[in-house]
Enzyme design. Structure first.
Site, mmCIF file in Angstrom:
data_model
loop_
_atom_site.group_PDB
_atom_site.id
_atom_site.type_symbol
_atom_site.label_atom_id
_atom_site.label_comp_id
_atom_site.label_asym_id
_atom_site.label_seq_id
_atom_site.Cartn_x
_atom_site.Cartn_y
_atom_site.Cartn_z
ATOM 1 N N GLU A 111 40.242 48.422 51.175
ATOM 2 C CA GLU A 111 40.296 48.202 49.375
ATOM 3 C C GLU A 111 40.707 49.784 48.688
ATOM 4 O OE1 GLU A 111 38.023 44.856 46.989
ATOM 5 O OE2 GLU A 111 36.995 46.441 47.805
ATOM 6 N N ASP A 136 32.301 48.376 36.917
ATOM 7 C CA ASP A 136 32.036 49.177 38.023
ATOM 8 C C ASP A 136 30.844 50.301 37.429
ATOM 9 O OD1 ASP A 136 33.594 49.238 40.033
ATOM 10 O OD2 ASP A 136 35.804 49.261 38.712
#
Length: 274
Positions: A49, A60
């Site tokens: 990824e 995030d």
């Protein structure tokens, strides 16, 4: 089936828990990304990824936010990320690559151009964090035309029609977010994860990958016991942050950490087999 679907299917048939590491493209520097990708494959990654650096990565936590800042400081762009995948493919035509990022860079190119360039580079799947499945049709159509798997997040609060929409739109695997909040924080509740994964499996035959909150081999094994795939990001990216003055050490250090997780997951398979 494309490369990602074939790999996930092969892992399932073999009783192997897929291990999916995340790194941010361009961190700690653009020249280090491709060697790091190869090192992670060598350590046991089944799928890679690759994060597309973005200035406002809202899903995030501080670790990956800082990684995006480092990558952007090096001038890493979406087309640079495509080029990294292209160079990775010169030596590895087998390991699936999933891009993870945000909608703005995709919209800037347009769904069709983005999908064409991603596929031409060797990308296999795309996770656009802030793309709701209900609004994804123009993107999923472009992805389908280029044999790219659209991947969507399922949160602990996702249920009903939204969960159904995700399961209908996704290909490759469904990404279950193990914790509420951003990446890299909070503790895992594996019993709750197991219940949520079962709810997803009731609606789709796709493999279910679990990410957010996996910090080490022990937590990888706990999650692997209830999921088809284990996705680890902040725990790896945090190691990069500690090596920005010694970037040449990054591939070996991350490979060692990922290798420990691989061995823990393989231990699960051995327990089942015995």
């Amino acid at each position: 089936m494309n490369r990602l679907e074939k790999r996930m299917s092969a892992c399932r048939k073999a009783g192997r828990k897929a291990l999916i590491p995340y790194i941010t493209a361009g961190d700690p520097g653009p020249e280090h990304t491709v060697p790091l990708m190869h090192a992670l494959v060598g350590a046991g990654a089944d799928v890679l990824e690759l994060g597309v650096p973005f200035s406002d990565p809202m899903a995030d936590g501080p670790v990956i936010q800082a990684a995006c800042e480092r990558a952007l400081a090096h001038g890493t762009t979406l087309r640079d990320v495509f080029d990294m995948v292209r160079r990775f493919r010169e030596q590895d035509g087998e390991t699936p690559v999933v891009l993870m990022g945000y909608l703005n860079p995709v919209e800037y190119l347009g769904p069709a151009v983005f999908a064409e360039e991603a596929a031409a580079a060797g990308v296999d799947g795309v996770l656009t964090v802030d793309l709701p499945p209900e609004e994804a049709a123009p993107f999923t159509q472009a992805f389908a035309a280029n044999d790219l798997c659209p991947i969507f997040l399922v949160a602990p609060t996702t249920a009903g029609e939204r969960l159904e929409a995700v399961c209908q739109a996704a290909r490759g695997f469904v990404y279950y977010v193990a914790i509420k909040g951003v990446t890299g924080v909070a503790e895992l509740d594996v019993d709750d994860i197991a219940r949520r994964v079962s709810a997803v499996r009731a609606r789709t035959d796709l493999p279910v990958g679990v990410g957010f909150g996996i910090r080490d081999a022990e937590s990888a094994a706990r999650v692997g016991a209830v999921a088809d795939a284990v996705i680890v990001g902040s725990a790896l990216v945090n190691r990069i942050a500690g090596l920005t003055e010694q970037p040449e050490r990054v591939p070996a250090v991350l490979a060692e950490a990922l290798g420990e997780m691989r061995r823990a997951l393989d231990g699960l398979a051995e327990e089942v087999a015995s």
